[in-house]
Design an enzyme around this catalytic site. Structure first.
Site, short mmCIF file in Angstrom:
data_model
loop_
_atom_site.label_atom_id
_atom_site.label_comp_id
_atom_site.label_asym_id
_atom_site.label_seq_id
_atom_site.Cartn_x
_atom_site.Cartn_y
_atom_site.Cartn_z
N ASN A 51 -4.47 -45.59 19.85
CA ASN A 51 -3.88 -44.84 20.44
C ASN A 51 -2.73 -45.99 21.75
OD1 ASN A 51 -2.71 -43.04 22.68
ND2 ASN A 51 -4.22 -41.64 22.42
N ASP A 84 7.40 -39.72 19.11
CA ASP A 84 7.26 -38.28 18.46
C ASP A 84 8.06 -37.35 19.46
OD1 ASP A 84 5.92 -37.18 16.33
OD2 ASP A 84 4.53 -38.68 17.20
N GLU A 105 11.16 -42.84 8.85
CA GLU A 105 11.71 -40.97 9.70
C GLU A 105 13.25 -42.22 9.92
OE1 GLU A 105 9.48 -39.42 10.52
OE2 GLU A 105 11.03 -37.83 11.14
N1 SAM Z 1 8.75 -45.26 14.10
C1 SAM Z 1 8.31 -44.47 12.48
C2 SAM Z 1 9.39 -44.51 11.72
O1 SAM Z 1 10.86 -45.09 12.46
O2 SAM Z 1 9.56 -43.84 10.66
C3 SAM Z 1 7.57 -43.47 12.59
C4 SAM Z 1 8.07 -42.09 13.66
S1 SAM Z 1 6.80 -40.70 13.47
C5 SAM Z 1 8.22 -39.47 14.77
C6 SAM Z 1 6.41 -40.98 15.33
C7 SAM Z 1 4.46 -41.83 14.90
O3 SAM Z 1 4.00 -41.73 16.34
C8 SAM Z 1 4.28 -40.80 14.02
O4 SAM Z 1 3.09 -41.66 12.77
C9 SAM Z 1 2.86 -40.27 14.90
O5 SAM Z 1 1.76 -40.67 14.24
C10 SAM Z 1 2.92 -41.84 15.71
N2 SAM Z 1 2.05 -41.61 17.43
C11 SAM Z 1 2.56 -41.14 18.52
N3 SAM Z 1 1.72 -41.10 19.40
C12 SAM Z 1 0.99 -41.91 19.03
C13 SAM Z 1 -0.41 -43.34 19.96
N4 SAM Z 1 0.28 -43.05 21.02
N5 SAM Z 1 -0.55 -44.24 19.11
C14 SAM Z 1 -0.03 -44.83 17.95
N6 SAM Z 1 0.80 -43.57 17.76
C15 SAM Z 1 1.66 -42.84 18.04
#
Ligand code: SAM
Length: 301
Positions: free
Chosen positions: A177, A200, A277
């Site tokens: 996290n 996100d 993404e």
């Molecule tokens: N960066 C990647 C891409 O562009 O394909 C993934 C984008 S996806 C919309 C956002 C990612 O951030 C998700 O896989 C989510 O699980 C991760 N994420 C969200 N909050 C997080 C946190 N606190 N620590 C680690 N990862 C996190």
């Protein structure tokens, strides 16, 4: 409930050897030093050489040891790392992701890339090579499909992954996290690049505190990023872009890099085009808003 997060007490206690076996030997007590030296001598000299690796393998955070320099925050399925690996073949990069299934997937993907690469180098088209590929494809298929529209494209990655000459030993993923444990993993000024790509959006106002860019998080990013290092952000959500820019502009530790200057940065095309993404956004003909900032010297220091 969710699986507990593993994190080191401090950066020097982090054992990177499982993530980058070509660069690090396992962390161990001082009395293991002799044993390690002995086992290295009777081992394969090429393997021992590889272990010393580019950037000199070492133990955890000790001086002169190999160090992780790029971090992809919320890396998802790892498209950025896979694209950057051959571009920066001597730089260690880590993808950090909170979802267990996604991290497992990316681990398999990296293992597959490493195995393919080695297989290709050793015996092009040989029987063993085909076996490795089939096995990894089965293993990847067995990881249940994550509920994510960005995912399906990757499920046959054994066949479709495009190999670029490069060893893929320099990329790894870990489940963390990022809002909680970053300074446990990285020393002050350890990183030269941080990527926050298509984070996100957390649209609802009461959810804004979950956003991965915030005043608190920027203080942490600034701490682990060295002066001159770059924080890359990109999103397809205009509101999130404005949020990111507002917070970064307000920070005394970051300055925006003009778009013209970004044109010569080899990482930028990967930031824009290589993540799962980012590819989804392109397929849907969405907009992409890029904002990159340089970490500047701390005015107080
Ligand atoms: N960066 C990647 C891409 O562009 O394909 C993934 C984008 S996806 C919309 C956002 C990612 O951030 C998700 O896989 C989510 O699980 C991760 N994420 C969200 N909050 C997080 C946190 N606190 N620590 C680690 N990862 C996190």
């Amino acid at each position: 409930s969710d699986m507990a997060f593993e994190y080191p007490e401090r950066p020097s206690a982090q054992d990177w050897s499982t993530h980058y076996p070509a660069y690090f030997r396992p962390l161990s007590g001082p009395d293991d030093e002799a044993k390690r030296a002995a086992s290295e001598e009777d081992g394969d000299p090429a393997a021992a050489e590889a272990k010393r690796g580019p950037g000199a393998a070492g133990h955890g955070g000790s001086e002169g040891a190999a160090k992780v320099e790029f971090a992809d925050i919320g890396c998802g399925y790892g498209g950025l790392l896979v694209a950057l690996a051959p571009l920066y073949p001597n730089t260690l990069m880590v993808g950090m992701e909170i979802r267990t299934k996604v991290v497992n997937y990316l681990q398999k993907r990296i293992e597959a890339l490493r195995a393919f690469q080695h297989g290709l180098l050793q015996r092009p088209g040989g029987a063993e090579w085909v076996d490795v590929r089939a096995k990894l494809r089965r293993e990847i298929a067995e990881l249940s499909a994550p509920q994510d529209p960005a995912a399906p494209e990757l499920h046959d990655n054994g066949e479709t992954e495009r190999l670029v000459p490069g060893h893929y030993e320099n990329i790894a993923s870990m489940r963390i996290n990022c809002q909680k444990y970053l300074p446990n993993f990285f020393e002050k000024g350890q990183l030269s690049k941080i990527f926050i790509l298509f984070a996100d959006p957390h649209f609802k106002r009461r959810k804004h505190k979950a956003r991965i860019v915030s005043a608190t998080m920027l203080a942490e990013y600034a701490y682990i990023l060295r002066p001159g290092g770059i924080l890359y952000t990109i999103t397809d959500v205009k509101d999130l872009y404005e949020w990111n820019v507002k917070h970064l502009d307000a920070s005394p530790l970051f300055e925006r890099i003009p778009d013209a200057e970004l044109e010569s940065d080899p990482a930028v095309p990967c930031v824009v085009n290589s993540t799962e993404e980012g590819k989804k956004v392109a397929r849907n003909k969405g907009s992409k808003f890029l904002a990159c900032y340089r970490r500047i010297e701390d005015p107080a220091e």
